[in-house]
Design an enzyme around this catalytic site. Structure first.
Site, short mmCIF file in Angstrom:
data_model
loop_
_atom_site.label_atom_id
_atom_site.label_comp_id
_atom_site.label_asym_id
_atom_site.label_seq_id
_atom_site.Cartn_x
_atom_site.Cartn_y
_atom_site.Cartn_z
N LEU A 76 0.68 -1.39 -0.06
CA LEU A 76 -0.04 -0.09 0.10
C LEU A 76 0.74 1.35 0.12
CD1 LEU A 76 -2.70 -0.95 2.58
CD2 LEU A 76 -2.85 -1.32 0.15
N GLY A 77 2.17 1.10 0.53
CA GLY A 77 2.77 2.36 0.55
C GLY A 77 4.26 1.86 0.96
N GLY A 79 7.15 3.55 4.09
CA GLY A 79 7.68 4.20 5.08
C GLY A 79 8.92 4.33 5.49
N VAL A 84 4.46 -0.60 3.63
CA VAL A 84 3.11 -0.89 4.15
C VAL A 84 2.29 -1.82 3.61
CG1 VAL A 84 1.10 0.22 5.09
CG2 VAL A 84 3.27 1.62 5.22
N LYS A 99 1.97 -2.02 9.15
CA LYS A 99 3.26 -1.51 9.14
C LYS A 99 3.99 -2.48 10.35
CE LYS A 99 4.82 2.43 10.65
NZ LYS A 99 5.01 4.20 10.69
N ASP A 192 6.13 16.31 10.04
CA ASP A 192 6.21 15.76 8.53
C ASP A 192 4.89 15.82 7.81
OD1 ASP A 192 7.82 14.86 6.49
OD2 ASP A 192 7.35 12.56 7.22
#
Length: 561
Positions: A76-77, A79, A84, A99, A192
């Site tokens: 999904l992504g 980090g 993730v 995560k 952030d």
């Protein structure tokens, strides 16, 4: 024209996002770097809810595989601690973002920061912050499950559209400010904020935005300046780069960068990292694309200029930003929003019910899907007049009474047998005209952690039966969460593992006794359903039931063999 934005890598005090590979085989004691549940509960909006979401294998708690199916290839992504990926709840069938933090693959200093991230995340509770569902800790790793926002990044949606229509940009900005306002009101600085860290809940055009990634977040004491240089360079404020200390206003600069890009599709600072640093330190914003800015209103330009201010003292804070003339139409709410009759009835019942049922409702509130909470979310946000993400006693009192409804006079008793023809006849009407002391007592019940604020999940727990129906999956998931040992019943030991030794100051043995009509010393699934029958809610059929499976078969708690 396309978006002239390059994604910036996030670094943490010079540490590579992937960590040092030589750490993989390193034998390091993590005894002093694990999550402190006590610290997280002390900061939390609701200690019982925080306790229920944290699972430690060291204390015999649930493990990740007990509750979720993992899909390693569904990325999904990414980090700073790794990929993730997608997970699916075994009880509720919903998608979640997973995560995993591998303790031996990161430096101790980084692990300490990641641990702090989890503890902060466990305390957060706001409609525009992606909800943390569960945390699992073992000797080797920490796993975080958050709601899966399937609408994608704000970055992606902007990339696809080029720019946002000004009304859409204002709507997104308003939602982002509400999330940041909640953080700042509770002494958390994100540090952030960027396009990639806001996700849309769904693919719908009017979907809610959710803030994610608290890897740089910090509990901040306003009497002490922050010094750590962190964040993504294109969004970092000059006060952070200067290295002489900064405040929560750093988040407002980052929001200014985001709004700038939403309006015109290019970043205010670009080029090499050296050039960006130079221009950011001087607050030298690139306004050169005149053709793009001609389409933007003066109010929107002024809003951006009031955020991209070099001196943080002169920079707008969240409250000032929400009151800015560009967002004023978005921030206009009813002068005195009023709770409807069903909500009042639910609040009254919640306050009058047993503590064990309140505990169940609080956990059940965590099981609701976003589409089930949309109406209540809108009500909650309408009651929050300050933008701090909570409801005060005064706000609740106005919402209950309405502007024109007085409290009951001394001559109009509420005691049984009152013959006054003017006495309100329904629970909602009586609460509408109740004395300040009565509403104050109700507020104390809603205020789970005693800090004189009602949080979003508190509000959901107290009002969710106005929705009339609860999914069977949600009810089963709440029961299985309380059934810590998977035996099919809820014992005091189960409750102790899930919510802690006490709830609202009452020992868990007494909580079980309140609901244990058969005096078995534990609660069956039918006992659990009986607790919920005190509401107006009914359990809605699922696809399985509509397909012919009998409710008595389907409504069996999951028992771990």
């Amino acid at each position: 024209m396309g978006v002239c934005v390059a994604k910036q890598a996030t670094t943490k005090d010079g540490q590579s996002p992937q960590g040092n590979e030589s750490n993989v085989a390193r034998k390091t004691s993590t005894d002093n770097l694990t999550i402190s549940l006590d610290r997280a509960k002390a900061m939390s909006f609701n200690a019982a809810s925080t306790h229920a979401r944290y699972h430690s294998a060291g204390s015999g708690g649930r493990q990740l595989e007990d509750d979720y199916e993992i899909f390693p290839k569904r990325v999904l992504g990414e980090g700073c601690s790794g990929l993730v990926i997608m997970a699916k709840g075994l009880n509720d069938g919903r998608k979640y973002a997973l995560k995993r933090i591998h303790k031996l693959k990161v430096q101790p200093k980084v692990l300490k920061q990641l641990t702090a991230e989890v503890e902060i995340y466990l305390m957060l509770d706001h409609p525009h912050i992606a909800a943390l569902r569960d945390v699992y800790e073992t000797e080797a790793e920490i796993a975080l499950l958050t709601e899966c926002c399937e609408g994608g990044e704000l970055y992606s949606r902007l990339s696809n559209s080029g720019t946002y229509a000004e009304s859409d940009a204002a709507g997104a900005t308003h939602q982002m400010l509400l999330a940041v306002g909640y953080l700042h009101a509770h002494h958390v600085v994100h540090r952030d904020l960027k396009l990639e860290n806001f996700l849309y809940e769904t693919q719908e055009a009017n979907s809610a935005l959710k803030l994610i990634d608290f890897g740089f977040a910090k509990i901040w004491d306003p009497s002490t300046l922050m010094l750590a240089s962190c964040g993504s360079i294109a969004y970092v404020s000059p006060d952070v780069l200067k290295g002489e200390g900064y405040t929560s206003k750093c988040d407002l600069w980052s929001l200014g960068v985001i709004v700038f890009m939403l309006l015109v599709g290019y970043p205010p600072f670009h080029g090499s990292e050296k050039d960006m640093r130079t221009n950011i330190l001087a607050a030298s914003v690139d306004w050169s694309h005149k053709s793009r800015w001609r389409k933007v209103s003066e109010d929107a330009v002024d809003f951006v200029k009031c955020l991209l201010v070099k001196d943080p003292v002169q920079r707008m804070d969240v409250g000032q930003a929400l009151e800015h003339k560009w967002l004023k139409p978005r921030n206009l709410k009813e002068p005195h929003p009023v709770l409807d009759r069903d909500s009042l009835r639910a609040l009254r019942r919640y306050a009058d019910t047993s503590r064990v049922r309140r505990a169940v409702l609080q956990l059940l509130a965590q099981e609701l899907a976003p589409d089930e909470t949309k109406d209540l979310r809108d009500v909650f946000l309408s009651l929050d007049k300050t933008g701090e993400g909570t409801i005060s006693l005064g706000e609740l009192k106005h919402a209950i009474r309405g502007e024109a409804v007085p409290e009951l006079p001394e001559a109009t008793p509420e005691a049984p047998g009152s013959s006054s023809p003017k006495s309100p006849k329904t629970p909602a009407a009586r609460l509408r005209r109740a004395k300040s002391e009565v509403i104050g007592s109700l507020f104390e019940v809603l205020d789970a952690n005693g800090d004189e604020q009602v949080y979003y999940s508190d509000f959901l727990a107290a009002t969710m039966d106005v929705r009339k129906q609860l999914r069977q999956e949600a009810v089963l998931s709440a029961f299985n969460r309380l059934d810590a040992d998977g035996s099919g019943t809820i014992s005091p030991d189960d409750l102790r593992k899930v919510i802690g030794e006490t709830f609202e100051g009452v020992n868990v043995e007494l909580l079980v006794r309140e609901a244990d009509a058969a005096c078995r010393g534990e609660l069956t699934f039918q006992d659990f359903l009986s607790l919920l029958e005190a509401t107006d809610a009914s359990v809605s059929p699922t696809g399985r039931q509509r397909a012919g499976i009998q409710p008595s078969f389907y409504l069996q708690p999951h028992v771990v063999p």
